[in-house]
Design a protein around this motif. Structure first.
Motif, short mmCIF file in Angstrom:
data_model
loop_
_atom_site.label_atom_id
_atom_site.label_comp_id
_atom_site.label_asym_id
_atom_site.label_seq_id
_atom_site.Cartn_x
_atom_site.Cartn_y
_atom_site.Cartn_z
N ARG A 30 0.69 -1.30 0.24
CA ARG A 30 0.01 -0.05 -0.01
C ARG A 30 0.72 1.23 0.00
NH1 ARG A 30 -1.72 3.48 3.96
NH2 ARG A 30 -0.84 1.92 5.31
N LEU A 31 1.92 1.37 0.85
CA LEU A 31 2.73 2.50 0.85
C LEU A 31 3.37 2.85 -0.21
CD1 LEU A 31 3.73 1.86 4.73
CD2 LEU A 31 2.30 3.90 3.72
N TRP A 32 4.15 1.63 -0.81
CA TRP A 32 4.71 1.75 -2.24
C TRP A 32 3.93 2.55 -3.27
CZ3 TRP A 32 9.48 1.09 -4.70
CH2 TRP A 32 10.49 0.48 -3.98
N GLY A 33 2.50 2.10 -3.23
CA GLY A 33 1.75 2.77 -4.25
C GLY A 33 1.48 4.16 -3.88
N LEU A 34 1.75 4.89 -2.92
CA LEU A 34 1.30 6.25 -2.57
C LEU A 34 2.14 7.35 -3.55
CD1 LEU A 34 0.98 6.19 1.23
CD2 LEU A 34 -0.84 6.07 -0.46
N ASP A 35 1.45 8.37 -3.94
CA ASP A 35 2.28 9.34 -4.76
C ASP A 35 3.10 10.33 -3.89
OD1 ASP A 35 1.24 8.30 -6.97
OD2 ASP A 35 -0.54 9.59 -7.02
N SER A 53 11.53 7.85 -6.29
CA SER A 53 10.63 8.54 -7.21
C SER A 53 10.68 9.95 -7.31
CB SER A 53 9.22 8.34 -6.68
OG SER A 53 8.89 8.99 -5.59
N ARG A 54 11.50 10.51 -6.45
CA ARG A 54 11.89 11.91 -6.31
C ARG A 54 13.20 12.10 -7.01
NH1 ARG A 54 9.42 15.06 -1.02
NH2 ARG A 54 7.42 14.09 -1.10
N GLY A 55 13.77 11.21 -7.50
CA GLY A 55 15.15 11.28 -8.26
C GLY A 55 16.43 11.07 -7.55
N ALA A 56 16.27 10.31 -6.32
CA ALA A 56 17.38 10.04 -5.64
C ALA A 56 18.05 8.63 -6.14
CB ALA A 56 17.35 9.94 -4.34
N ARG A 57 19.54 8.30 -6.22
CA ARG A 57 19.91 7.15 -6.32
C ARG A 57 20.11 6.70 -4.92
NH1 ARG A 57 23.03 10.45 -9.41
NH2 ARG A 57 24.49 11.14 -7.72
N VAL A 58 19.22 5.56 -4.42
CA VAL A 58 19.08 5.00 -3.12
C VAL A 58 19.65 3.70 -2.91
CG1 VAL A 58 16.93 4.65 -1.77
CG2 VAL A 58 16.82 6.19 -3.58
N THR A 95 10.58 -8.74 0.67
CA THR A 95 9.38 -7.90 0.08
C THR A 95 10.02 -6.82 -0.57
OG1 THR A 95 8.14 -8.89 1.96
CG2 THR A 95 7.36 -6.68 0.88
N ALA A 96 11.00 -6.02 0.02
CA ALA A 96 11.53 -4.77 -0.49
C ALA A 96 12.01 -4.97 -2.06
CB ALA A 96 12.67 -4.13 0.46
N ALA A 137 11.51 -3.92 -7.71
CA ALA A 137 11.51 -4.45 -9.15
C ALA A 137 10.17 -4.05 -9.66
CB ALA A 137 11.93 -5.98 -9.30
N GLU A 138 8.93 -4.14 -9.06
CA GLU A 138 7.75 -3.95 -9.59
C GLU A 138 7.78 -2.59 -9.92
OE1 GLU A 138 4.72 -5.19 -7.05
OE2 GLU A 138 5.20 -7.41 -6.98
N TYR A 139 8.19 -1.63 -9.26
CA TYR A 139 8.13 -0.10 -9.41
C TYR A 139 9.37 0.39 -10.29
CZ TYR A 139 4.10 0.39 -6.90
OH TYR A 139 2.69 0.32 -6.08
N ASP A 140 10.12 -0.63 -10.57
CA ASP A 140 11.42 -0.04 -11.43
C ASP A 140 12.38 1.07 -10.46
OD1 ASP A 140 13.22 -0.19 -13.38
OD2 ASP A 140 12.30 1.11 -14.54
#
Length: 256
Positions: A26-31, A73-78, A90-91, A96-99
């Motif tokens: 759920r949290l991965w899916g938030l904008d 998603s904000r542009g960082a190399r993480v 899980t992480a 991978a699902e969100y590339d």
């Protein structure tokens, strides 16, 4: 305390990993980010820089790594590190699902083994912020940050600990343990909902530790339950947390 908190907490979080899959999804899916037990919006908090383009960032104790996902998603190399392989499973799947392109490390956030001055930004939402001794993980965060780098972390407010009964029952309005010389609590053998070994400090000890390491404080927030809440989360009843802060957020900086 005298126990191996690293292996204790790894085993606790590995065993509990299936219970965090749906929340992670759920949290991965938030904008936009949300924070803490009651998912406060980021408005007025600003734990993450709005634009992280070109920044190198690390999450210390990432769990299912949704905070890492928000940074990516904000542009960082993480880079994201966690001691529990089942949480990392899980992480990795969600990344991978969100590339998201996140680099994952299975390891102890107190001793990452990464090079000095590698990151512009470090973050811990719970994670290392409560499951590692403060001096150990904050010293490591300092080492990892470049000059001028920033650290943000969210964890339990000291009041929520001293108001927690020693049997693990939800916190109430009595003082159940001393505030002076606070270090945290061992929850492994409590009667109600046993878990791991957590850490916390008094306000003055947090400030002394920041000064000792070299951090300056940019911002501090105390988090309460929202008016609509009527449940108990993390052994904290909403009615308690409407009157007393349940969480705290520190935002620190390493001098340039």
């Amino acid at each position: 305390m005298g126990r191996d908190h690293v292996s204790v907490n790894r085993d606790v979080w590995d065993a509990d990993a299936p219970n965090w899959v749906r929340a992670g999804e759920r949290l991965w899916g938030l904008d936009e980010p949300v924070w803490g037990n009651w998912n406060h919006t980021d408005q007025g908090i600003g734990m993450l820089p709005a634009d992280m383009t070109g920044m190198d960032a690390i999450e210390l104790g990432c769990g299912t790594a949704y905070v890492s996902g928000w940074m990516a998603s904000r542009g960082a190399r993480v880079t994201a590190i966690d001691v529990a392989p089942q949480q990392l499973a899980t992480a990795r799947r969600l990344s991978a699902e969100y590339d998201a392109g996140i680099t994952f490390i299975e390891g102890n956030a107190e001793k990452t083994g990464l090079p000095d001055a590698s990151f512009d930004f470090a973050v811990s939402e719970y994670g290392a912020a409560i499951w590692c001794p403060p001096e150990d993980w904050l010293t490591e965060a300092w080492r990892l940050l470049k000059p001028g780098g920033r650290l943000a972390f969210l964890g339990n407010h000291p009041l929520s600990l001293i108001c927690s009964p020693e049997d693990g029952a939800p916190c109430d309005t009595k003082l159940h343990r001393p505030y002076r010389d606070m270090w945290g609590a061992d929850w492994t053998k409590v009667e109600i909902d046993p878990s791991g070994i957590c850490f916390n400090l008094t306000f003055s000890d947090w400030m002394k530790l920041f000064s000792k390491i070299g951090f300056s404080v940019r911002k501090y927030d105390e988090i309460y339950a929202p008016d609509w809440a009527d449940d108990t989360r993390g052994a904290v009843p909403a009615e308690w947390a409407k009157s007393y802060p349940v969480e705290q957020i520190w935002q620190l900086a390493k001098p340039s």
